[in-house]
Write a protein that holds these residues in place. Sequence first.
Motif, short mmCIF file in Angstrom:
data_model
loop_
_atom_site.label_atom_id
_atom_site.label_comp_id
_atom_site.label_asym_id
_atom_site.label_seq_id
_atom_site.Cartn_x
_atom_site.Cartn_y
_atom_site.Cartn_z
N ASP A 154 0.94 -1.17 -0.04
CA ASP A 154 -0.02 0.04 -0.16
C ASP A 154 0.84 1.09 -0.08
OD1 ASP A 154 -2.60 -1.29 0.17
OD2 ASP A 154 -1.99 -1.87 2.25
N ALA A 155 2.07 1.18 0.54
CA ALA A 155 2.68 2.26 0.87
C ALA A 155 4.37 2.23 0.99
CB ALA A 155 2.44 3.15 2.28
N ILE A 156 4.93 3.21 0.97
CA ILE A 156 6.40 3.34 1.20
C ILE A 156 6.80 4.23 2.33
CG2 ILE A 156 7.31 2.33 -1.08
CD1 ILE A 156 7.95 5.43 -1.51
N GLU A 157 7.99 3.86 3.16
CA GLU A 157 8.45 4.61 4.11
C GLU A 157 9.92 4.99 3.55
OE1 GLU A 157 8.15 3.19 8.19
OE2 GLU A 157 10.18 4.06 8.66
N LEU A 158 10.31 6.28 3.84
CA LEU A 158 11.54 6.76 3.19
C LEU A 158 12.52 7.20 4.22
CD1 LEU A 158 10.11 9.16 0.28
CD2 LEU A 158 11.33 6.80 -0.10
N PHE A 159 13.74 6.82 3.95
CA PHE A 159 14.70 7.28 4.78
C PHE A 159 15.73 7.95 3.92
CE2 PHE A 159 19.02 6.73 6.88
CZ PHE A 159 18.81 7.04 7.97
N THR A 160 15.69 9.37 3.88
CA THR A 160 16.54 10.21 2.92
C THR A 160 17.51 10.95 3.83
OG1 THR A 160 14.87 12.19 3.40
CG2 THR A 160 14.66 10.51 1.46
N LYS A 198 2.06 7.09 -10.03
CA LYS A 198 2.26 6.17 -11.19
C LYS A 198 2.14 4.79 -10.61
CE LYS A 198 6.02 4.72 -14.41
NZ LYS A 198 7.30 5.01 -15.00
N TYR A 199 2.74 4.42 -9.24
CA TYR A 199 2.71 3.36 -8.72
C TYR A 199 1.68 3.05 -7.82
CZ TYR A 199 6.85 2.71 -11.49
OH TYR A 199 7.93 2.67 -12.59
N GLN A 200 0.73 4.02 -7.60
CA GLN A 200 -0.30 3.78 -6.97
C GLN A 200 0.22 3.40 -5.42
OE1 GLN A 200 -4.03 4.11 -7.60
NE2 GLN A 200 -2.72 5.35 -8.95
N LEU A 201 0.98 4.25 -4.81
CA LEU A 201 1.65 3.68 -3.50
C LEU A 201 1.29 5.27 -2.77
CD1 LEU A 201 4.94 2.12 -4.49
CD2 LEU A 201 3.18 1.05 -3.08
N GLN A 202 1.07 5.06 -1.16
CA GLN A 202 1.26 6.33 -0.40
C GLN A 202 2.54 6.52 -0.04
OE1 GLN A 202 -1.93 8.08 0.04
NE2 GLN A 202 -2.50 6.76 -1.50
N LEU A 203 2.74 7.78 0.48
CA LEU A 203 3.96 7.87 1.36
C LEU A 203 3.47 7.64 2.93
CD1 LEU A 203 6.96 8.32 1.74
CD2 LEU A 203 6.47 10.72 1.66
N ALA A 204 3.97 6.74 3.63
CA ALA A 204 3.44 6.31 5.00
C ALA A 204 4.15 7.18 5.98
CB ALA A 204 3.48 4.69 5.28
N ALA A 205 5.28 7.42 5.80
CA ALA A 205 6.19 8.28 6.98
C ALA A 205 7.60 8.45 6.25
CB ALA A 205 6.39 7.48 8.16
N VAL A 206 8.07 9.44 6.94
CA VAL A 206 9.55 9.81 6.52
C VAL A 206 10.45 9.70 8.03
CG1 VAL A 206 9.24 11.46 4.74
CG2 VAL A 206 9.28 12.40 7.07
N GLY A 207 11.50 8.99 7.74
CA GLY A 207 12.66 8.84 9.00
C GLY A 207 13.60 10.01 9.11
N THR A 208 13.89 10.26 10.14
CA THR A 208 14.53 11.41 10.39
C THR A 208 16.18 11.12 10.83
OG1 THR A 208 14.12 11.62 12.67
CG2 THR A 208 12.83 12.92 11.26
N GLY A 209 16.48 9.75 10.91
CA GLY A 209 17.58 9.16 11.47
C GLY A 209 19.01 9.72 10.70
N ALA A 210 18.91 9.99 9.61
CA ALA A 210 20.26 10.62 8.92
C ALA A 210 20.62 11.92 9.43
CB ALA A 210 19.59 10.98 7.36
N GLY A 211 19.92 12.64 10.10
CA GLY A 211 20.39 13.83 10.83
C GLY A 211 21.45 13.21 11.94
N LYS A 212 21.08 12.28 12.49
CA LYS A 212 22.16 11.56 13.47
C LYS A 212 23.31 10.91 12.74
CE LYS A 212 23.35 9.03 17.51
NZ LYS A 212 23.02 7.81 18.33
N VAL A 213 23.01 10.02 11.97
CA VAL A 213 24.04 9.32 11.24
C VAL A 213 25.22 10.02 10.32
CG1 VAL A 213 24.44 7.23 9.84
CG2 VAL A 213 22.45 7.40 11.19
N LEU A 214 24.34 10.96 9.72
CA LEU A 214 25.29 11.72 8.82
C LEU A 214 25.87 12.99 9.38
CD1 LEU A 214 23.26 11.97 5.32
CD2 LEU A 214 25.20 10.36 6.22
N HIS A 215 25.24 13.66 10.41
CA HIS A 215 25.75 14.79 11.10
C HIS A 215 25.92 14.84 12.55
CE1 HIS A 215 24.59 16.24 7.01
NE2 HIS A 215 23.26 15.89 7.22
N GLY A 216 25.62 13.76 13.09
CA GLY A 216 25.61 13.65 14.49
C GLY A 216 24.75 14.68 15.49
N LEU A 217 23.62 14.86 14.83
CA LEU A 217 22.73 15.87 15.60
C LEU A 217 21.71 14.89 16.34
CD1 LEU A 217 21.53 17.97 12.32
CD2 LEU A 217 23.42 18.35 14.39
N THR A 218 21.41 15.51 17.56
CA THR A 218 20.33 14.67 18.45
C THR A 218 19.63 15.83 19.36
OG1 THR A 218 21.57 14.18 20.69
CG2 THR A 218 21.69 12.86 18.69
#
Length: 272
Positions: free
Chosen positions: A38-44, A61-81
Amino acid sequence: MIKSCATIALVPTIKSGPWIYWNDLEKSMAHASSLGFDAIELFTASSDALDVATTKTLLEKYQLQLAAVGTGAGKVLHGLTLTDVDEAVRKKAILFIENMISFGASFNAPAIIGSMQGNVPVGLDREKSLQWLAEGLNYLGKHAASLGVQLIYEPLNRYETNLINTLSDGAQFLKTNQINQVGLLADLFHMNIEEVDIAASIRAHADFILHVHFADSNRRPVGYGHTNFNEIAKALQEINYQAYVSAEAFPWPSPQEAASKTIDSFKQLFKN
Ligand code: LER
Ligand code: MN
């Protein structure tokens, strides 16, 4: 109706983690769609990593919903918490998440705060860290509400945070601090480590659960571990859960097989 979702990781510098699909947005969406998700969840990497109009066209086009977006890259890439001892870092973390909430809101999708909650550092008063977390969540919850979307806070297992590890502690924390515009994520992998009884915890915190991360005991796709999912599925149905169970699991043995196993398990458990 409970809806199915698969995660897609789109941060080329991150080479491993619990996401089903990797790096190619359109190919991933085409595959998920062909399996009936039904949907995808994105980690950008950030809120501007994807063009909103192009992403909307692909979802259509693919009849999908965006269910949620993750924010974890803020920590993994930039060390933010949200609980860093340095106020300037906490401010950057809030801005990173705020922008991610706005990005998600373009699709009516909520943002998830998981690893960006951070940790209580050695030697620091636990109350101080919890106060920073409460301030961050309160501010960000209001921002999300102003855009008409939910904000989702995720208790993680003890090896990832020493702040909040269970739904019960999460719900208590939100109530005590009157953080009314934020709900909880029930990640079945973390819950397998921390909860006494996963199904009972789901029933007890029904009002707080906005999203579910769907993974087996070993964080492989559901069906490849030893978690007993019958009771969990029953609990989700009993509380009339209407949102997504989103496969945040390792792409094992391959992304395609992980997606396929997930949708088979989903159909078997939720029979819809
Ligand atoms: C991390 O273990 C996790 O479960 C993510 O959903 C949080 O960012
Ligand atoms: Mn998770």
